[in-house]
Design a protein around this motif. Structure first.
Motif, PDB file in Angstrom:
ATOM      1  N   ASP A 157      20.188 -15.755  97.792  1.00  0.00           N
ATOM      2  CA  ASP A 157      19.235 -16.575  98.540  1.00  0.00           C
ATOM      3  C   ASP A 157      17.963 -16.877  97.759  1.00  0.00           C
ATOM      4  O   ASP A 157      17.173 -17.728  98.179  1.00  0.00           O
ATOM      5  CB  ASP A 157      18.846 -15.874  99.848  1.00  0.00           C
ATOM      6  N   ASP A 158      17.751 -16.186  96.644  1.00  0.00           N
ATOM      7  CA  ASP A 158      16.484 -16.277  95.923  1.00  0.00           C
ATOM      8  C   ASP A 158      16.137 -17.681  95.455  1.00  0.00           C
ATOM      9  O   ASP A 158      14.978 -18.064  95.384  1.00  0.00           O
ATOM     10  CB  ASP A 158      16.499 -15.363  94.699  1.00  0.00           C
ATOM     11  N   GLY A 159      17.128 -18.437  95.028  1.00  0.00           N
ATOM     12  CA  GLY A 159      16.866 -19.726  94.413  1.00  0.00           C
ATOM     13  C   GLY A 159      16.859 -19.647  92.904  1.00  0.00           C
ATOM     14  O   GLY A 159      16.684 -20.657  92.219  1.00  0.00           O
ATOM     15  N   LEU A 160      17.059 -18.444  92.374  1.00  0.00           N
ATOM     16  CA  LEU A 160      17.138 -18.272  90.923  1.00  0.00           C
ATOM     17  C   LEU A 160      18.613 -18.367  90.509  1.00  0.00           C
ATOM     18  O   LEU A 160      19.432 -18.911  91.236  1.00  0.00           O
ATOM     19  CB  LEU A 160      16.505 -16.934  90.541  1.00  0.00           C
ATOM     20  N   LYS A 161      18.955 -17.864  89.356  1.00  0.00           N
ATOM     21  CA  LYS A 161      20.311 -18.010  88.821  1.00  0.00           C
ATOM     22  C   LYS A 161      21.347 -17.411  89.767  1.00  0.00           C
ATOM     23  O   LYS A 161      21.172 -16.311  90.285  1.00  0.00           O
ATOM     24  CB  LYS A 161      20.399 -17.325  87.453  1.00  0.00           C
ATOM     25  N   THR A 162      22.428 -18.144  89.972  1.00  0.00           N
ATOM     26  CA  THR A 162      23.508 -17.659  90.823  1.00  0.00           C
ATOM     27  C   THR A 162      24.824 -18.295  90.394  1.00  0.00           C
ATOM     28  O   THR A 162      24.837 -19.353  89.755  1.00  0.00           O
ATOM     29  CB  THR A 162      23.244 -17.979  92.307  1.00  0.00           C
ATOM     30  N   THR A 163      25.910 -17.670  90.773  1.00  0.00           N
ATOM     31  CA  THR A 163      27.240 -18.254  90.558  1.00  0.00           C
ATOM     32  C   THR A 163      27.815 -18.812  91.852  1.00  0.00           C
ATOM     33  O   THR A 163      28.952 -19.246  91.903  1.00  0.00           O
ATOM     34  CB  THR A 163      28.213 -17.194  89.992  1.00  0.00           C
ATOM     35  N   GLY A 164      27.020 -18.761  92.933  1.00  0.00           N
ATOM     36  CA  GLY A 164      27.488 -19.274  94.212  1.00  0.00           C
ATOM     37  C   GLY A 164      27.974 -18.152  95.106  1.00  0.00           C
ATOM     38  O   GLY A 164      27.484 -17.024  95.024  1.00  0.00           O
ATOM     39  N   PRO A 165      28.945 -18.444  95.941  1.00  0.00           N
ATOM     40  CA  PRO A 165      29.714 -19.687  96.068  1.00  0.00           C
ATOM     41  C   PRO A 165      29.035 -20.715  96.970  1.00  0.00           C
ATOM     42  O   PRO A 165      28.030 -20.425  97.617  1.00  0.00           O
ATOM     43  CB  PRO A 165      31.022 -19.203  96.698  1.00  0.00           C
ATOM     44  N   TRP A 166      29.620 -21.922  96.974  1.00  0.00           N
ATOM     45  CA  TRP A 166      29.126 -23.003  97.823  1.00  0.00           C
ATOM     46  C   TRP A 166      30.260 -23.547  98.688  1.00  0.00           C
ATOM     47  O   TRP A 166      31.385 -23.724  98.213  1.00  0.00           O
ATOM     48  CB  TRP A 166      28.570 -24.149  96.978  1.00  0.00           C
ATOM     49  N   ASP A 167      29.937 -23.795  99.938  1.00  0.00           N
ATOM     50  CA  ASP A 167      30.869 -24.417 100.877  1.00  0.00           C
ATOM     51  C   ASP A 167      30.197 -25.694 101.377  1.00  0.00           C
ATOM     52  O   ASP A 167      29.164 -25.631 102.049  1.00  0.00           O
ATOM     53  CB  ASP A 167      31.176 -23.465 102.034  1.00  0.00           C
ATOM     54  N   PRO A 428      26.125 -14.516 102.973  1.00  0.00           N
ATOM     55  CA  PRO A 428      26.390 -13.792 101.724  1.00  0.00           C
ATOM     56  C   PRO A 428      27.878 -13.626 101.439  1.00  0.00           C
ATOM     57  O   PRO A 428      28.657 -13.244 102.314  1.00  0.00           O
ATOM     58  CB  PRO A 428      25.706 -12.436 101.954  1.00  0.00           C
ATOM     59  N   GLY A 429      28.235 -13.955 100.205  1.00  0.00           N
ATOM     60  CA  GLY A 429      29.616 -13.842  99.779  1.00  0.00           C
ATOM     61  C   GLY A 429      30.481 -15.027 100.146  1.00  0.00           C
ATOM     62  O   GLY A 429      31.602 -15.164  99.654  1.00  0.00           O
ATOM     63  N   VAL A 430      29.955 -15.897 101.015  1.00  0.00           N
ATOM     64  CA  VAL A 430      30.722 -17.056 101.477  1.00  0.00           C
ATOM     65  C   VAL A 430      30.119 -18.358 100.956  1.00  0.00           C
ATOM     66  O   VAL A 430      30.810 -19.192 100.386  1.00  0.00           O
ATOM     67  CB  VAL A 430      30.803 -17.093 103.018  1.00  0.00           C
TER      68      VAL A 430
END
Length: 489
Positions: A157-167, A428-430
């Motif tokens: 949720d931070d808005g920094l680096k992430t790998t997702g996921p995105w739906d 989270p996780g979804v």
């Protein structure tokens, strides 16, 4: 009120189902991008396309994987989860005094078109995998017992680096082949909140998405009131927040711009006054106009002038009653009430002038029955380039610009096609949602040359053929102020 506030006031009862269309209807000029997904590590998305009706395709898009975990964030004296370096260093010392090890995290909120970047500091304790959230909660309890205010944060949720996921759900409406129209709906009344599903069903819409922000800072019974311009069927039902992004709908055309509204009343004696608002709670010394679509009583503690369709004052009364069908009520309190008492008399005629001006063209919009307007919240893309106008639209905080939330997005392409998208989040996780920069990048990737952010968070909802196709973060669909509906004709 029994009738619904929908352009034209008619409910189309046609039942719509997802169908495979003939080949001729599939010759669309609008194409889903083949390039890599624009967020995170740019993974290749998986997508499923459904032809909804002529000129409308629905894409179910999933991308990325879950690798983020949990941490404990220490709140600053302001109650925020970030602060200045000296304040953060003080919190680090407090955490260490409680027997835990803290990390000091420097965070740079990116600059946007109308607000510079901002550097802040966060204090965090521990890092746990996704499956170990309980351990983070145990550490949070230890710190709370030591007198610290903390919260457990999911790092996605931070808005920094992430790998997702995105739906993500995307509706593409091709300007060349679509034969329907776009309208706005406020449901049964301005004051009442209603789900997109309900508004879409009543309006006979093939697609519906939630509209702009509604007023959560007013009385509970009035919280359906849009914050910004609302025009339904050519009738102004909520005044503009000057300069705020909006989408102007006329027939099957959609245009993103910024608007200004002015409403004035002229008495039979020639005296003029500004009307401060439409269909909202009145502040001290204001004149507010209430229409039959309001769906609530006028405020108490003032004066009401009841006006018929021809502008005749058919009654003067103590305020606090409903607006009857076919009437408008001009309400005043304080100085506003004094003006009414001096210049608006029984059986006199008053003239109410309404003007909605496009600030890009400097021209007034014609308030004809085919005109509908929905207020957006933040401009994202202008003339094909990322241009985030968060400050102008009142959303230039760290939470709104940087952190990820569910988003409802609207964009137009070079040939006038319309793109509607929901990015689910807070799951989270979804699915992690998107921040403003990511939302703008995503809409450009889809081909939008103009794009805005509508209301998001728990309000994000997309309905296709009477089915809610996204997963709202509240766990169920939320009542909202207004909706954009796509009609089959």
């Amino acid at each position: 009120m029994s009738r619904r506030t929908l352009a034209g006031g008619l409910a189309i009862a046609a039942a719509l189902t997802l169908t495979t269309l003939p080949a001729a209807a599939e010759q669309s000029s609008l194409r889903f991008p083949s390039a890599k997904f624009p967020l995170g590590t740019r993974p290749l998305p998986t997508k499923t396309m459904t032809a909804v009706t002529q000129g409308i395709d629905l894409y179910d898009v999933k991308a990325g994987t879950s690798t983020d975990g949990y941490t404990v964030t220490v709140l600053m004296p302001s109650g925020r989860d970030y602060g200045t370096l000296p304040t953060a260093e003080t919190k680090v010392a407090e955490v260490e005094a409680a027997g835990e090890t803290a990390s000091l995290q420097k965070v740079i909120r990116p600059g946007v078109a109308d607000a510079p970047s901002q550097t802040v500091y966060m204090v965090r304790v521990g890092l746990w995998s996704f499956k170990d959230k309980k351990k983070a909660e145990e550490t949070a309890k230890t710190l709370k017992d030591a007198g610290l205010k903390v919260k457990v944060d999911y790092l996605g949720d931070d808005g920094l680096k992430t790998t997702g996921p995105w739906d993500v759900k995307v509706v593409m409406i091709d300007a060349k082949t679509f034969r329907g129209s776009y309208v706005a709906s406020l449901g049964t009344s301005v004051a009442k909140r209603e789900t997109v599903s309900s508004m879409a069903k009543a309006g006979g819409a093939v697609v519906g998405v939630n509209g702009g922000f509604f007023n959560i800072h007013t009385a509970a019974a009035l919280r359906g009131e849009p914050v910004g311009t609302s025009v339904v069927g050519g009738k102004l039902l909520s005044e503009a927040v000057p300069g705020r992004s909006a989408v102007v709908l006329r027939g099957r055309s959609a245009k993103i711009t910024e608007l200004k509204t002015t409403v004035t009343v002229t008495s039979q004696d020639g005296t003029k006054a500004e009307i401060n608002g439409i269909n909202r709670a009145a502040a001290t010394d204001e004149l507010v106009l209430y229409t039959e679509e309001y769906g609530a009583k006028t405020p108490t503690g003032g004066t009401d002038a009841v006006i018929d369709a021809n502008g005749k004052v058919v009654g003067l009364r103590v305020s606090g009653a409903a607006v009857t069908a076919g009437m408008r009520v001009l309400h005043g309190n304080g100085l506003g009430a004094e003006w009414l008492n001096e210049h608006v008399w029984q059986n006199w005629t008053v003239k109410v002038d309404t003007k909605v001006v496009d600030l890009r063209t400097k021209k007034a919009l014609k308030l004809t029955p085919d005109l509908n307007v929905i207020a957006g919240s933040v401009g994202l893309v202008r003339n094909g380039k990322v241009k985030i106008t968060a400050k102008r639209d009142g959303h230039d905080s760290m939470n709104m610009i940087l952190r990820r939330h569910p988003r409802t997005l609207l964009g137009t392409t070079r040939n006038g096609s319309l793109i509607l998208a929901t990015i689910d989040g807070r799951q989270p996780g979804v699915t992690v949602g998107a921040n403003f920069v990511e939302a703008a990048q995503f809409m450009r990737w889809l081909g939008a040359v103009q794009a805005i952010n509508l209301d998001g968070g728990g309000s994000t909802a997309m309905v296709v053929a009477n089915k809610l196709v996204n997963r709202p973060s509240d766990g169920s669909e939320r009542g909202v102020g207004d909706a954009l509906l796509v009609l089959p004709k």
